[in-house]
Write an enzyme that holds these catalytic residues in place. Sequence first.
Site, PDB file in Angstrom:
ATOM      1  N   GLY A 188       2.671   2.190  10.713  1.00  0.00           N
ATOM      2  CA  GLY A 188       3.739   3.323  10.636  1.00  0.00           C
ATOM      3  C   GLY A 188       4.479   3.780  11.907  1.00  0.00           C
ATOM      4  N   GLY A 244       3.178  -1.127   4.114  1.00  0.00           N
ATOM      5  CA  GLY A 244       2.965   0.403   3.948  1.00  0.00           C
ATOM      6  C   GLY A 244       4.604   0.664   3.630  1.00  0.00           C
ATOM      7  CD  GLU A 286      -3.363  -2.501   7.210  1.00  0.00           C
ATOM      8  OE1 GLU A 286      -2.127  -2.603   6.722  1.00  0.00           O
ATOM      9  OE2 GLU A 286      -4.009  -1.540   7.070  1.00  0.00           O
ATOM     10  CD  GLU A 293      -2.829   5.215   6.879  1.00  0.00           C
ATOM     11  OE1 GLU A 293      -2.631   5.577   5.603  1.00  0.00           O
ATOM     12  OE2 GLU A 293      -1.687   5.016   7.468  1.00  0.00           O
ATOM     13  CG  HIS A 327      -5.885   1.916   5.326  1.00  0.00           C
ATOM     14  ND1 HIS A 327      -5.336   2.767   6.230  1.00  0.00           N
ATOM     15  CD2 HIS A 327      -4.782   1.108   5.259  1.00  0.00           C
ATOM     16  CE1 HIS A 327      -4.001   2.621   6.725  1.00  0.00           C
ATOM     17  NE2 HIS A 327      -3.699   1.320   5.982  1.00  0.00           N
ATOM     18  CB  SER A 335       5.564  -1.970  11.701  1.00  0.00           C
ATOM     19  OG  SER A 335       5.135  -0.535  12.141  1.00  0.00           O
ATOM     20  CG  ASN A 374      -1.821   1.259   1.538  1.00  0.00           C
ATOM     21  OD1 ASN A 374      -1.688   2.074   0.597  1.00  0.00           O
ATOM     22  ND2 ASN A 374      -2.439   1.396   2.498  1.00  0.00           N
ATOM     23  CD1 TRP A 375       3.233   0.946  -3.087  1.00  0.00           C
ATOM     24  CD2 TRP A 375       3.471   2.238  -4.713  1.00  0.00           C
ATOM     25  NE1 TRP A 375       3.973   0.093  -4.102  1.00  0.00           N
ATOM     26  CE2 TRP A 375       4.093   0.837  -5.106  1.00  0.00           C
ATOM     27  CE3 TRP A 375       3.219   3.282  -5.992  1.00  0.00           C
ATOM     28  CZ2 TRP A 375       4.648   0.508  -6.343  1.00  0.00           C
ATOM     29  CZ3 TRP A 375       4.068   2.992  -7.043  1.00  0.00           C
ATOM     30  CH2 TRP A 375       4.768   1.469  -7.339  1.00  0.00           C
ATOM     31  CE  LYS A 376      -0.155   3.084   4.865  1.00  0.00           C
ATOM     32  NZ  LYS A 376      -0.122   3.105   6.202  1.00  0.00           N
TER      33      LYS A 376
HETATM   34  P1  13P Z   1       3.191   0.286   7.560  1.00  0.00           P
HETATM   35  O1  13P Z   1       3.582  -1.071   6.928  1.00  0.00           O
HETATM   36  O2  13P Z   1       3.951   1.378   7.116  1.00  0.00           O
HETATM   37  O3  13P Z   1       3.189   0.257   9.197  1.00  0.00           O
HETATM   38  O4  13P Z   1       1.756   0.721   6.894  1.00  0.00           O
HETATM   39  C1  13P Z   1       0.667  -0.503   7.303  1.00  0.00           C
HETATM   40  C2  13P Z   1      -0.517  -0.238   6.413  1.00  0.00           C
HETATM   41  O5  13P Z   1      -1.055   0.648   6.905  1.00  0.00           O
HETATM   42  C3  13P Z   1      -0.465  -0.846   5.165  1.00  0.00           C
HETATM   43  O6  13P Z   1      -1.871  -0.777   4.950  1.00  0.00           O
END
Ligand code: 13P
Length: 255
Positions: free
Chosen positions: A174, A235, A168, A98, A96, A214, A10-12
């Site tokens: 993150g 992420g 998640e 976020e 998600h 993470s 997930n590149w966000k």
């Molecule tokens: P991280 O791997 O940066 O913790 O993010 C996880 C995430 O939100 C994937 O959708």
Amino acid sequence: MSRIPLIAGNWKMHKTLSATRTLLAELNQAVSDVEGVEVAVAPPFTALAVAAEALRGSAIRVGAQNMHESEEGAFTGEISPVMLTDIGTNFVILGHSERRALFGEDDELVGRKVNTALAHDLVPYLCCGETQQEREANETMSVVSRQLRAGLAGVPADQAAGMVLAYEPVWAIGTGLTATPAQAQEVHASIRALLADRFDDATAQAIRIQYGGSVKPGNAAELMAQPDIDGALVGGASLDAASFAGIVRASGAAR
Ligand code: 13P
């Protein structure tokens, strides 16, 4: 039942078009010899068409990070499922944390999006997970269960079997804090029991449940070795070809 692990990036809100082309060229090369693992990437909307083009003929799947629940209409700034399938998108991440926390998406909206995605042959990657505060209050499974029951409302078993879920924990996203393999496995097993209750055993066994939060090359193997962890939603570590490929390799070796 053996479920092929699915590692998705997930590149966000990262990567321009040129950075997308570079990363995908590197990634294609880095994972071309890996067997027994499915690989997927979810670039930002602006890079989706370029990513689908760059991955034509590759086994790596392309998905979106979000989607509107309708096919078209006066929804300024939104992207529809029709637009996604039109450019070769295979899947869509929905719910998600976020999106839920920063953009006000509630459980019912996520459920409507899941149904829309299925109607358009997009594989929903339905996300769930508790906050730190909820975990400390022993509410992990009540939160996850509420999110999943609403997210799966109206979905028939035969369609659910092709879906992907992602657990998640919000406190692990993150932050560098990862759920221990035992903590993650405990929730994944409870999710599978919930799926057996909501659908049936065979459907529960077919659905892949990814862990996210993470995930790095150094912790992927021990997570993927758990019986109910069927992949990872990655992420930060998916933004670099070497680290993402490291997770893919470690996952293949662990199963
Ligand atoms: P991280 O791997 O940066 O913790 O993010 C996880 C995430 O939100 C994937 O959708």
